[in-house]
Motif scaffolding. Structure first.
Motif, PDB file in Angstrom:
ATOM      1  N   GLU A  45       0.844  -1.194   0.000  1.00 21.10           N
ATOM      2  CA  GLU A  45       0.000   0.000   0.000  1.00 21.10           C
ATOM      3  C   GLU A  45       0.876   1.240   0.000  1.00 21.10           C
ATOM      4  N   GLY A  46       0.306   2.335  -0.396  1.00 21.49           N
ATOM      5  CA  GLY A  46       1.043   3.585  -0.429  1.00 21.49           C
ATOM      6  C   GLY A  46       1.914   3.715  -1.667  1.00 21.49           C
ATOM      7  N   PRO A  47       2.698   4.785  -1.733  1.00 26.20           N
ATOM      8  CA  PRO A  47       3.493   5.070  -2.930  1.00 26.20           C
ATOM      9  C   PRO A  47       4.621   4.072  -3.183  1.00 26.20           C
ATOM     10  N   ASP A  48       4.998   3.297  -2.177  1.00 27.35           N
ATOM     11  CA  ASP A  48       6.090   2.334  -2.347  1.00 27.35           C
ATOM     12  C   ASP A  48       5.601   0.931  -2.697  1.00 27.35           C
ATOM     13  N   ALA A  49       4.308   0.773  -2.978  1.00 27.93           N
ATOM     14  CA  ALA A  49       3.773  -0.536  -3.342  1.00 27.93           C
ATOM     15  C   ALA A  49       4.421  -1.020  -4.634  1.00 27.93           C
ATOM     16  N   ALA A  50       4.737  -2.297  -4.683  1.00 20.93           N
ATOM     17  CA  ALA A  50       5.415  -2.881  -5.848  1.00 20.93           C
ATOM     18  C   ALA A  50       4.386  -3.264  -6.908  1.00 20.93           C
ATOM     19  N   ILE A  51       4.406  -2.566  -8.039  1.00 23.65           N
ATOM     20  CA  ILE A  51       3.457  -2.834  -9.122  1.00 23.65           C
ATOM     21  C   ILE A  51       3.747  -4.215  -9.701  1.00 23.65           C
ATOM     22  N   GLN A  52       2.699  -5.052  -9.737  1.00 20.98           N
ATOM     23  CA  GLN A  52       2.817  -6.408 -10.262  1.00 20.98           C
ATOM     24  C   GLN A  52       2.309  -6.509 -11.692  1.00 20.98           C
ATOM     25  N   ARG A  53       1.216  -5.786 -11.987  1.00 24.06           N
ATOM     26  CA  ARG A  53       0.641  -5.804 -13.333  1.00 24.06           C
ATOM     27  C   ARG A  53       0.188  -4.396 -13.679  1.00 24.06           C
ATOM     28  N   ALA A  54       0.285  -4.063 -14.960  1.00 25.74           N
ATOM     29  CA  ALA A  54      -0.201  -2.777 -15.460  1.00 25.74           C
ATOM     30  C   ALA A  54      -0.704  -2.978 -16.884  1.00 25.74           C
ATOM     31  N   VAL A  55      -1.847  -2.365 -17.181  1.00 25.14           N
ATOM     32  CA  VAL A  55      -2.397  -2.416 -18.539  1.00 25.14           C
ATOM     33  C   VAL A  55      -2.881  -1.026 -18.911  1.00 25.14           C
ATOM     34  N   THR A  56      -2.985  -0.772 -20.214  1.00 23.19           N
ATOM     35  CA  THR A  56      -3.535   0.486 -20.700  1.00 23.19           C
ATOM     36  C   THR A  56      -4.914   0.228 -21.275  1.00 23.19           C
ATOM     37  N   LEU A  57      -5.748   1.255 -21.234  1.00 20.95           N
ATOM     38  CA  LEU A  57      -7.103   1.163 -21.764  1.00 20.95           C
ATOM     39  C   LEU A  57      -7.466   2.509 -22.369  1.00 20.95           C
ATOM     40  N   SER A  58      -7.783   2.515 -23.641  1.00 22.74           N
ATOM     41  CA  SER A  58      -8.235   3.717 -24.333  1.00 22.74           C
ATOM     42  C   SER A  58      -9.626   3.425 -24.880  1.00 22.74           C
ATOM     43  N   CYS A  59     -10.574   4.319 -24.623  1.00 21.67           N
ATOM     44  CA  CYS A  59     -11.971   4.041 -24.976  1.00 21.67           C
ATOM     45  C   CYS A  59     -12.538   4.909 -26.096  1.00 21.67           C
ATOM     46  N   ALA A  60     -11.813   5.882 -26.585  1.00 23.49           N
ATOM     47  CA  ALA A  60     -12.351   6.738 -27.648  1.00 23.49           C
ATOM     48  C   ALA A  60     -11.273   6.989 -28.686  1.00 23.49           C
ATOM     49  N   PRO A  61     -11.583   6.911 -29.935  1.00 25.83           N
ATOM     50  CA  PRO A  61     -12.889   6.671 -30.543  1.00 25.83           C
ATOM     51  C   PRO A  61     -13.312   5.198 -30.516  1.00 25.83           C
ATOM     52  N   ARG A  62     -12.358   4.280 -30.274  1.00 29.93           N
ATOM     53  CA  ARG A  62     -12.724   2.870 -30.138  1.00 29.93           C
ATOM     54  C   ARG A  62     -11.893   2.273 -29.013  1.00 29.93           C
ATOM     55  N   ALA A  63     -12.348   1.143 -28.503  1.00 32.48           N
ATOM     56  CA  ALA A  63     -11.676   0.506 -27.376  1.00 32.48           C
ATOM     57  C   ALA A  63     -10.392  -0.190 -27.824  1.00 32.48           C
ATOM     58  N   THR A  64      -9.277   0.204 -27.232  1.00 36.69           N
ATOM     59  CA  THR A  64      -7.975  -0.400 -27.527  1.00 36.69           C
ATOM     60  C   THR A  64      -7.150  -0.438 -26.251  1.00 36.69           C
ATOM     61  N   GLY A  65      -5.961  -0.963 -26.360  1.00 36.37           N
ATOM     62  CA  GLY A  65      -5.030  -0.988 -25.237  1.00 36.37           C
ATOM     63  C   GLY A  65      -4.546  -2.382 -24.968  1.00 36.37           C
ATOM     64  N   THR A  66      -3.752  -2.517 -23.918  1.00 37.75           N
ATOM     65  CA  THR A  66      -3.218  -3.820 -23.544  1.00 37.75           C
ATOM     66  C   THR A  66      -4.145  -4.569 -22.598  1.00 37.75           C
ATOM     67  N   HIS A  67      -5.235  -3.953 -22.192  1.00 35.33           N
ATOM     68  CA  HIS A  67      -6.236  -4.634 -21.364  1.00 35.33           C
ATOM     69  C   HIS A  67      -6.757  -5.835 -22.151  1.00 35.33           C
ATOM     70  N   PRO A  68      -6.956  -7.007 -21.504  1.00 32.67           N
ATOM     71  CA  PRO A  68      -7.389  -8.193 -22.243  1.00 32.67           C
ATOM     72  C   PRO A  68      -8.785  -8.089 -22.862  1.00 32.67           C
ATOM     73  N   SER A  69      -9.663  -7.245 -22.328  1.00 39.44           N
ATOM     74  CA  SER A  69     -11.025  -7.073 -22.871  1.00 39.44           C
ATOM     75  C   SER A  69     -11.371  -5.588 -22.929  1.00 39.44           C
ATOM     76  N   PRO A  70     -10.713  -4.828 -23.816  1.00 41.22           N
ATOM     77  CA  PRO A  70     -10.922  -3.374 -23.802  1.00 41.22           C
ATOM     78  C   PRO A  70     -12.362  -2.957 -24.092  1.00 41.22           C
ATOM     79  N   ALA A  71     -13.050  -3.606 -25.011  1.00 36.59           N
ATOM     80  CA  ALA A  71     -14.420  -3.202 -25.344  1.00 36.59           C
ATOM     81  C   ALA A  71     -15.349  -3.374 -24.146  1.00 36.59           C
ATOM     82  N   SER A  72     -15.256  -4.505 -23.458  1.00 42.45           N
ATOM     83  CA  SER A  72     -16.107  -4.749 -22.283  1.00 42.45           C
ATOM     84  C   SER A  72     -15.758  -3.802 -21.142  1.00 42.45           C
ATOM     85  N   ALA A  73     -14.467  -3.578 -20.907  1.00 44.76           N
ATOM     86  CA  ALA A  73     -14.040  -2.686 -19.832  1.00 44.76           C
ATOM     87  C   ALA A  73     -14.529  -1.259 -20.088  1.00 44.76           C
TER      88      ALA A  73
END
Length: 140
Positions: A45-73
């Motif tokens: 917790e807090g600013p020193d938490a060790a990031i384990q996973r990170a994904v990107t999600l862009s929703c406009a004009p269409r759903a894209t990104g590294t998220h496994p289900s961008p359209a549903s998200a």
């Protein structure tokens, strides 16, 4: 924290927003209000938490990104007008061990042209799963 800042900057650049000072107004590069987010899961917790996973999600004009289900998200976020907290389950019917091993989930970026920063720490991964197994946004 530098890694997260870099991920957010990358997502904002992908949405067509210039990397400017916080007081500057971002200019979208299209007719759509930008929606570019970075979602992370971190141990601790807090600013020193060790990031384990990170994904990107862009929703406009269409759903894209590294998220496994961008359209549903993106659809889930649209249903709540970007209110991430509304996507969490309030039911606590899952039996979880009483072990404190904090897990922090965060969402940072821009939703329909407005800056958002959401962060929630759960007592352990089982508690995180109980709260976030409501759809696809947190399934990454």
């Amino acid at each position: 924290m530098r890694k997260l800042t870099g991920l957010v900057a990358t997502a904002l650049a992908a949405a067509g927003l210039a990397a400017t000072t916080p007081s500057a107004h971002a200019e979208p590069s299209s007719l759509y209000a930008p929606s570019a987010l970075v979602l992370t899961t971190a141990n601790g917790e807090g600013p020193d938490a060790a990031i384990q996973r990170a994904v990107t999600l862009s929703c406009a004009p269409r759903a894209t990104g590294t998220h496994p289900s961008p359209a549903s998200a993106c659809a889930e976020l649209r249903q709540t007008a970007g209110d991430v907290q509304a996507l969490l389950s309030s039911e606590d019917n899952r039996l979880c061990p009483m072990i404190y091993a904090p897990v922090t989930v965060s969402i940072d970026g821009v939703w329909q042209g407005q800056r958002i920063s959401w962060r929630q720490t759960f007592a352990n991964d089982c508690k995180r799963g109980a709260a976030t197994d409501t759809g696809t946004l947190f399934a990454f």
